[in-house]
Design an enzyme around this catalytic site. Sequence first.
Site, PDB file in Angstrom:
ATOM      1  N   GLY A 108       0.775  -1.236   0.000  1.00 29.44           N
ATOM      2  CA  GLY A 108       0.000   0.000   0.000  1.00 29.44           C
ATOM      3  C   GLY A 108       0.806   1.284   0.000  1.00 29.44           C
ATOM      4  N   TRP A 122       2.158   2.919  -2.438  1.00 29.35           N
ATOM      5  CA  TRP A 122       1.767   3.852  -3.509  1.00 29.35           C
ATOM      6  C   TRP A 122       0.479   4.577  -3.108  1.00 29.35           C
ATOM      7  CZ3 TRP A 122       2.909   2.479  -9.306  1.00 29.35           C
ATOM      8  CH2 TRP A 122       4.280   2.274  -9.454  1.00 29.35           C
ATOM      9  N   ASP A 154      -5.456  -5.525  -4.669  1.00 31.64           N
ATOM     10  CA  ASP A 154      -4.331  -6.478  -4.750  1.00 31.64           C
ATOM     11  C   ASP A 154      -4.822  -7.872  -4.407  1.00 31.64           C
ATOM     12  OD1 ASP A 154      -1.787  -7.953  -3.891  1.00 31.64           O
ATOM     13  OD2 ASP A 154      -1.013  -6.093  -4.687  1.00 31.64           O
ATOM     14  N   ASP A 188      -8.250 -10.306  -7.713  1.00 33.34           N
ATOM     15  CA  ASP A 188      -7.298 -10.572  -8.785  1.00 33.34           C
ATOM     16  C   ASP A 188      -7.620  -9.624  -9.936  1.00 33.34           C
ATOM     17  OD1 ASP A 188      -6.333 -13.623 -10.508  1.00 33.34           O
ATOM     18  OD2 ASP A 188      -5.884 -11.537 -10.927  1.00 33.34           O
ATOM     19  N   ASP A 226       1.749  -1.624 -10.427  1.00 39.87           N
ATOM     20  CA  ASP A 226       3.112  -1.990  -9.990  1.00 39.87           C
ATOM     21  C   ASP A 226       3.169  -3.505  -9.776  1.00 39.87           C
ATOM     22  OD1 ASP A 226       5.716  -1.724  -9.097  1.00 39.87           O
ATOM     23  OD2 ASP A 226       5.149  -1.292  -7.035  1.00 39.87           O
ATOM     24  N   LYS A 232       4.619  -0.690 -14.336  1.00 41.33           N
ATOM     25  CA  LYS A 232       5.961  -1.305 -14.268  1.00 41.33           C
ATOM     26  C   LYS A 232       6.031  -2.346 -15.379  1.00 41.33           C
ATOM     27  CE  LYS A 232       6.921  -4.192 -10.773  1.00 41.33           C
ATOM     28  NZ  LYS A 232       7.149  -4.345  -9.351  1.00 41.33           N
TER      29      LYS A 232
HETATM   30  C1  LIG Z   1       5.702  -4.886  -6.029  1.00 39.56           C
HETATM   31  S1  LIG Z   1       4.206  -5.306  -5.246  1.00 39.56           S
HETATM   32  C2  LIG Z   1       3.347  -3.775  -5.314  1.00 39.56           C
HETATM   33  C3  LIG Z   1       3.866  -2.767  -4.366  1.00 39.56           C
HETATM   34  C4  LIG Z   1       2.937  -1.571  -4.216  1.00 39.56           C
HETATM   35  N1  LIG Z   1       2.959  -0.751  -5.371  1.00 39.56           N
HETATM   36  C5  LIG Z   1       3.313  -0.763  -2.995  1.00 39.56           C
HETATM   37  O1  LIG Z   1       3.511   0.417  -3.125  1.00 39.56           O
HETATM   38  O2  LIG Z   1       3.429  -1.273  -1.936  1.00 39.56           O
HETATM   39  C6  LIG Z   1       3.413  -6.282  -6.453  1.00 39.56           C
HETATM   40  C7  LIG Z   1       2.051  -6.750  -6.063  1.00 39.56           C
HETATM   41  O3  LIG Z   1       1.404  -7.293  -7.187  1.00 39.56           O
HETATM   42  C8  LIG Z   1       0.401  -8.150  -6.687  1.00 39.56           C
HETATM   43  N2  LIG Z   1      -0.210  -8.959  -7.747  1.00 39.56           N
HETATM   44  C9  LIG Z   1       0.408  -9.860  -8.537  1.00 39.56           C
HETATM   45  N3  LIG Z   1      -0.498 -10.409  -9.382  1.00 39.56           N
HETATM   46  C10 LIG Z   1      -1.692  -9.842  -9.119  1.00 39.56           C
HETATM   47  C11 LIG Z   1      -3.003  -9.999  -9.650  1.00 39.56           C
HETATM   48  N4  LIG Z   1      -3.245 -10.849 -10.626  1.00 39.56           N
HETATM   49  N5  LIG Z   1      -3.996  -9.263  -9.123  1.00 39.56           N
HETATM   50  C12 LIG Z   1      -3.753  -8.390  -8.121  1.00 39.56           C
HETATM   51  N6  LIG Z   1      -2.525  -8.197  -7.583  1.00 39.56           N
HETATM   52  C13 LIG Z   1      -1.508  -8.916  -8.080  1.00 39.56           C
HETATM   53  C14 LIG Z   1       1.137  -8.935  -5.643  1.00 39.56           C
HETATM   54  O4  LIG Z   1       0.235  -9.490  -4.718  1.00 39.56           O
HETATM   55  C15 LIG Z   1       2.041  -7.864  -5.024  1.00 39.56           C
HETATM   56  O5  LIG Z   1       1.491  -7.397  -3.835  1.00 39.56           O
END
Ligand SMILES: C[S@@+](CC[C@H](N)C(=O)[O-])C[C@H]1O[C@@H](n2cnc3c(N)ncnc32)[C@H](O)[C@@H]1O
Length: 836
Positions: A56, A58, A76, A92, A117, A157
């Site tokens: 969280g 961002w 997320d 998802d 991200d 990203k």
């Molecule tokens: C690098 S982290 C994001 C960090 C976030 N931007 C922050 O500021 O804390 C990547 C996130 O992508 C999520 N993610 C991956 N595949 C996903 C999907 N299909 N649906 C939702 N979230 C997904 C993962 O659960 C993970 O928490």
Amino acid sequence: MAIQKKHGKGRLDKWYKLAKEKGYRARAAFKLIQLNKKYNFLEKSKVLIDLCAAPGSWCQVAAEVMPPSSLIVGVDLAPIKPIPRCITFQSDITTDKCRATLRQHLKTWKADVVLHDGAPNVGTAWVQDAFSQAELVLQSMRLATEFLREGGTFVTKVFRSKDYNSLLWVFNQLFTKVEATKPPSSRNVSAEIFVVCRGYKAPKRIDPKFLDPRSVFAELADPTPNNEAKVFNPEKKKRKRDGYEEGDYIQFKEAPASEFIQTTDPIAMLGSLNKLSFEQKPNGDIALATLNKLPETTQEIRNCCADLKVLGRKEFRILLRWRLKVRDIFGFSSKKKAEEAAAGEEVAEIEPMDEEMQIQEEMQKLQDKDNTRKKKDRRKENERKQKEIVRMQMHMTTPMEIGMEQEGGPDGQSSMFNLKTADKAGGLSQIARGKMHLVVPERKLEEESTDEEEESDPEEDALERELDGMYEQYQERKSEADAKYRAKKARKEHADEEFHGFSDKEGSSDEEVVEDQGSNESSDDEESQPRSLVTDLDTGGRAANGLTKRAAQFFDQDIFKGIDGVDIDLEEEAADADSGIDINDDTSGSSPDRSTKAAIKQTAKATKSLKPPATPTADDDSSADEAGFEVVRTKPDSQWEEQDVPIRDGRPDISIITAEAMTLAHQLATGEKTKHDLLDDGFTKYALRDVDGLPDWFLDDENRHSRLQRPITAAAAAAIKEKLRALNARPIKKVREAKDRKKFKAAQRLEKLKRKSAVLVDEEGMTEKDKASSIAKLMAKAAKKKPRKQVSVVVARGGNRGISGRPRGTKGKYKMVDARLKKDVRAEKRLKKSRK
Ligand SMILES: C[S@@+](CC[C@H](N)C(=O)[O-])C[C@H]1O[C@@H](n2cnc3c(N)ncnc32)[C@H](O)[C@@H]1O
């Protein structure tokens, strides 16, 4: 240059510390801050969607920067702890449910900014792994197109992979300005890059192919970013688009089986499709009709084609083999055929041109064309490599990340399992070192001499190597992401090492022969029946009842309580060692399967070491001397950890002793089964596996899925459960130690008090009253709690430390705190003051 600590991914870098200090949940916050500093998209925005937002950070940044009454929605897969001024939910982003929930929150509003991200978690479906990051980006793009207002901003990203250019191309079609940038807080070694797409064009209708991964990644073989190619060429794409209607968002992907035969990149096809169909379309694909009738197209092949997503490596191999066979039949096969065709052409010069020759000539032309294209591709590939090397030298990427990049195959199409890619991650060299290298040439020789048809086809070999290389990569990726998997692998390797280590010792057993004490007595029955002399060289290794410590501990468990005769049985067994069964005896060629062995090992080790001399095992240091005697040395406690049953706190880790082993031990102990029964049970189809020359991925699969399932008793399951509960209930070591320390100190104080009281009682110059009051004083003093020592609280930043690590300007005890704690302490003080 500042030296960074290398914990995890160099986690404790300045951004990590800064994030902690500022109260951000992740260092990723600074990426958004820096992106916003450059492009200023947050200040003016009122509605923002953060896709893949957990934990969280961002959202936190958005809430700080955006105007007070803004709407911020974060989603997320993982739960997100509440963030002030933000709405978050768990979903998802690839699902319709997520889209519907976003719609609910936004109502009729449109978003000014959509952030993404996301990074997919490494799953078990290694075949599809390579695609998923780019697919996630495309999915977030799809949501952006639905929710963004005209002129809105989409920030995502992207990993620099083969799909990067395709994605940029799509972004350029939908936004007026697209820029890729790497914020300073993004690690240089990471392949991630951020693309900021501004000025959403909000077209009335978007061709679904723009958002379909199959179209974007598979078909744009050579996408050229920023060019004028704004319209898809329908001719070019039609080839793979059968069965897909306009506006069809369904993820199910299907292609005719004939296309799989014709393609030059079969593995990419298998990785991206759900089904290969044999159904005839009204336009009548002749190749498909022929394919349908071929005897090679067996029911098994059809079954495999029906659902590609559930296939394992074995089935993939079957399909690839089938493709090669059919290609042979259809006449568009490998170099061999081309040579034959060339030879045929020479004959054609003196013979009239018949239909067959015409075909051959055509094929030759195609071949030539193909060769020219390959040459061109090779040149391109070399140029790309050159660039990669430069990037590596500039620390913009790491060899591992290069492994992620799936470059176009020699035929110009993208290849998911590119051999070169595998090679970059060291896959090929590993294969070369491993079994395949040792076994394949031998097998080849045999096969060449016996069966011409089975002759190794270079194309097939290359495919196999590709598959193996990719499997190695998959394992590496998995072990990077999964600590449990790493531990398991390490255990397995350790076990292998032990075994090999032992084999090495086998030949040089002089030392043990010297230790052999029974060679004279044994000479009589030297030939008839070799005896196993069990000598405990570790005097402390045996418990009082004649069992080894480990056995005693094993049978000390509740499950064996109240069973009569356990001790007797065990002692009998101990005495009966000579008539022993060797559970490790493989020399007969047919031995109990591995799981039986493991289970029997666990039980048998617990009861007694029973081994004939010629087959020493990895579990004990033993060796056979010439006279057929064996000295079996039990290991000292310190070496227990090297044995099969894991040790925790100096005892066998009961949580890992399986219920299966317990059941067997229980059956042995109660006489329900004899050891011979157990051995008999071990002779199953699993015991007679011939594993020589089989690739690792196959053996891994077999070990995981194809093994004997033994029934376990309710009592054994309950005992294991109970043990686990007891283990979980134990306090952690630190707490236990602190409690023990406290008890010890209290006992010391009491002792001191007793001594002083005794002296006072014996004192002659004091009245009884004085004595009583002095003792009461002493007791009151002892009962009084000492005031806690004042600890100075310091917020120490990286540079503010002396050589010893002590923050400058502090004396006595000090405590490091983070910014949050500091604020809390201050707030508390303020509160106290105001109350006063
Ligand atoms: C690098 S982290 C994001 C960090 C976030 N931007 C922050 O500021 O804390 C990547 C996130 O992508 C999520 N993610 C991956 N595949 C996903 C999907 N299909 N649906 C939702 N979230 C997904 C993962 O659960 C993970 O928490």
